[in-house]
Scaffold this motif. Sequence first.
Motif, PDB file in Angstrom:
ATOM      1  N   CYS A  12     -14.699  21.928 -13.235  1.00  0.00           N
ATOM      2  CA  CYS A  12     -14.475  23.311 -13.666  1.00  0.00           C
ATOM      3  C   CYS A  12     -15.539  23.770 -14.660  1.00  0.00           C
ATOM      4  O   CYS A  12     -15.755  24.959 -14.841  1.00  0.00           O
ATOM      5  N   GLY A  13     -16.156  22.817 -15.345  1.00  0.00           N
ATOM      6  CA  GLY A  13     -17.217  23.151 -16.288  1.00  0.00           C
ATOM      7  C   GLY A  13     -16.777  23.499 -17.693  1.00  0.00           C
ATOM      8  O   GLY A  13     -17.613  23.734 -18.566  1.00  0.00           O
ATOM      9  N   SER A  14     -15.482  23.534 -17.946  1.00  0.00           N
ATOM     10  CA  SER A  14     -14.979  23.936 -19.266  1.00  0.00           C
ATOM     11  C   SER A  14     -15.491  23.057 -20.401  1.00  0.00           C
ATOM     12  O   SER A  14     -15.816  23.541 -21.481  1.00  0.00           O
ATOM     13  N   CYS A  15     -15.568  21.783 -20.164  1.00  0.00           N
ATOM     14  CA  CYS A  15     -15.955  20.857 -21.236  1.00  0.00           C
ATOM     15  C   CYS A  15     -17.431  20.960 -21.591  1.00  0.00           C
ATOM     16  O   CYS A  15     -17.809  20.747 -22.742  1.00  0.00           O
ATOM     17  N   GLU A  16     -18.260  21.297 -20.635  1.00  0.00           N
ATOM     18  CA  GLU A  16     -19.707  21.302 -20.873  1.00  0.00           C
ATOM     19  C   GLU A  16     -20.092  22.211 -22.033  1.00  0.00           C
ATOM     20  O   GLU A  16     -20.857  21.821 -22.913  1.00  0.00           O
ATOM     21  N   SER A  17     -19.553  23.407 -22.057  1.00  0.00           N
ATOM     22  CA  SER A  17     -19.932  24.356 -23.101  1.00  0.00           C
ATOM     23  C   SER A  17     -19.241  24.073 -24.429  1.00  0.00           C
ATOM     24  O   SER A  17     -19.656  24.581 -25.470  1.00  0.00           O
ATOM     25  N   GLU A  18     -18.180  23.288 -24.410  1.00  0.00           N
ATOM     26  CA  GLU A  18     -17.432  23.002 -25.640  1.00  0.00           C
ATOM     27  C   GLU A  18     -17.955  21.781 -26.389  1.00  0.00           C
ATOM     28  O   GLU A  18     -17.688  21.615 -27.583  1.00  0.00           O
ATOM     29  N   CYS A  19     -18.694  20.935 -25.741  1.00  0.00           N
ATOM     30  CA  CYS A  19     -19.179  19.718 -26.396  1.00  0.00           C
ATOM     31  C   CYS A  19     -20.155  20.082 -27.510  1.00  0.00           C
ATOM     32  O   CYS A  19     -21.162  20.738 -27.258  1.00  0.00           O
ATOM     33  N   PRO A  20     -19.891  19.650 -28.752  1.00  0.00           N
ATOM     34  CA  PRO A  20     -20.730  20.032 -29.891  1.00  0.00           C
ATOM     35  C   PRO A  20     -22.147  19.464 -29.850  1.00  0.00           C
ATOM     36  O   PRO A  20     -23.040  19.990 -30.510  1.00  0.00           O
ATOM     37  N   VAL A  21     -22.335  18.405 -29.093  1.00  0.00           N
ATOM     38  CA  VAL A  21     -23.678  17.829 -29.032  1.00  0.00           C
ATOM     39  C   VAL A  21     -24.332  18.018 -27.657  1.00  0.00           C
ATOM     40  O   VAL A  21     -25.431  17.521 -27.417  1.00  0.00           O
ATOM     41  N   GLY A  22     -23.653  18.746 -26.774  1.00  0.00           N
ATOM     42  CA  GLY A  22     -24.257  19.064 -25.482  1.00  0.00           C
ATOM     43  C   GLY A  22     -24.559  17.874 -24.603  1.00  0.00           C
ATOM     44  O   GLY A  22     -25.557  17.872 -23.881  1.00  0.00           O
ATOM     45  N   CYS A  23     -23.684  16.865 -24.647  1.00  0.00           N
ATOM     46  CA  CYS A  23     -24.000  15.659 -23.875  1.00  0.00           C
ATOM     47  C   CYS A  23     -23.262  15.584 -22.538  1.00  0.00           C
ATOM     48  O   CYS A  23     -23.277  14.550 -21.877  1.00  0.00           O
ATOM     49  N   ILE A  24     -22.631  16.710 -22.122  1.00  0.00           N
ATOM     50  CA  ILE A  24     -21.947  16.736 -20.827  1.00  0.00           C
ATOM     51  C   ILE A  24     -22.776  17.557 -19.840  1.00  0.00           C
ATOM     52  O   ILE A  24     -23.230  18.646 -20.159  1.00  0.00           O
ATOM     53  N   SER A  25     -22.980  17.011 -18.660  1.00  0.00           N
ATOM     54  CA  SER A  25     -23.748  17.732 -17.650  1.00  0.00           C
ATOM     55  C   SER A  25     -23.177  17.449 -16.261  1.00  0.00           C
ATOM     56  O   SER A  25     -22.443  16.484 -16.056  1.00  0.00           O
ATOM     57  N   GLU A  26     -23.515  18.310 -15.314  1.00  0.00           N
ATOM     58  CA  GLU A  26     -23.026  18.149 -13.960  1.00  0.00           C
ATOM     59  C   GLU A  26     -23.949  17.215 -13.183  1.00  0.00           C
ATOM     60  O   GLU A  26     -25.170  17.273 -13.313  1.00  0.00           O
ATOM     61  N   LYS A  27     -23.333  16.342 -12.415  1.00  0.00           N
ATOM     62  CA  LYS A  27     -24.119  15.433 -11.593  1.00  0.00           C
ATOM     63  C   LYS A  27     -23.366  15.140 -10.307  1.00  0.00           C
ATOM     64  O   LYS A  27     -22.247  14.632 -10.334  1.00  0.00           O
ATOM     65  N   ASP A  28     -23.946  15.503  -9.197  1.00  0.00           N
ATOM     66  CA  ASP A  28     -23.359  15.252  -7.889  1.00  0.00           C
ATOM     67  C   ASP A  28     -21.939  15.801  -7.769  1.00  0.00           C
ATOM     68  O   ASP A  28     -21.033  15.142  -7.254  1.00  0.00           O
ATOM     69  N   GLY A  29     -21.711  17.001  -8.277  1.00  0.00           N
ATOM     70  CA  GLY A  29     -20.425  17.650  -8.111  1.00  0.00           C
ATOM     71  C   GLY A  29     -19.344  17.231  -9.091  1.00  0.00           C
ATOM     72  O   GLY A  29     -18.220  17.705  -9.013  1.00  0.00           O
ATOM     73  N   LYS A  30     -19.683  16.323 -10.014  1.00  0.00           N
ATOM     74  CA  LYS A  30     -18.742  15.941 -11.062  1.00  0.00           C
ATOM     75  C   LYS A  30     -19.456  16.112 -12.396  1.00  0.00           C
ATOM     76  O   LYS A  30     -20.681  16.246 -12.433  1.00  0.00           O
ATOM     77  N   PHE A  31     -18.689  16.074 -13.466  1.00  0.00           N
ATOM     78  CA  PHE A  31     -19.314  16.167 -14.771  1.00  0.00           C
ATOM     79  C   PHE A  31     -19.329  14.792 -15.418  1.00  0.00           C
ATOM     80  O   PHE A  31     -18.388  14.004 -15.262  1.00  0.00           O
ATOM     81  N   VAL A  32     -20.425  14.519 -16.111  1.00  0.00           N
ATOM     82  CA  VAL A  32     -20.603  13.200 -16.727  1.00  0.00           C
ATOM     83  C   VAL A  32     -20.984  13.345 -18.193  1.00  0.00           C
ATOM     84  O   VAL A  32     -21.529  14.362 -18.619  1.00  0.00           O
ATOM     85  N   ILE A  33     -20.678  12.318 -18.961  1.00  0.00           N
ATOM     86  CA  ILE A  33     -20.990  12.291 -20.391  1.00  0.00           C
ATOM     87  C   ILE A  33     -22.098  11.286 -20.648  1.00  0.00           C
ATOM     88  O   ILE A  33     -22.050  10.155 -20.165  1.00  0.00           O
TER      89      ILE A  33
END
Length: 56
Positions: A12-33
């Motif tokens: 859904c992408g919700s976590c990506e913008s909320e992470c304070p250090v920006g360490c979440i990104s999308e990879k192959d249709g899933k999000f990874v930390i």
Amino acid sequence: MAYIISDECIACGSCESECPVGCISEKDGKFVIDASQCIDCGTCAGVCPVGAPSAE
Ligand code: SF4
Ligand code: SF4
């Protein structure tokens, strides 16, 4: 310590913008930390609708 995102992730992408250090990104249709940057704050777990992120 770092959080990890399980296969429950619906990308859904919700976590990506909320992470304070920006360490979440999308990879192959899933999000990874990026464990080397995660500060273990738990924000991603708090915003995820399906409870995919959890402490390792
Ligand atoms: Fe980002 Fe915090 Fe989640 Fe780590 S625990 S990925 S720092 S929001
Ligand atoms: Fe995946 Fe949850 Fe992040 Fe949405 S908030 S991208 S479901 S881990």
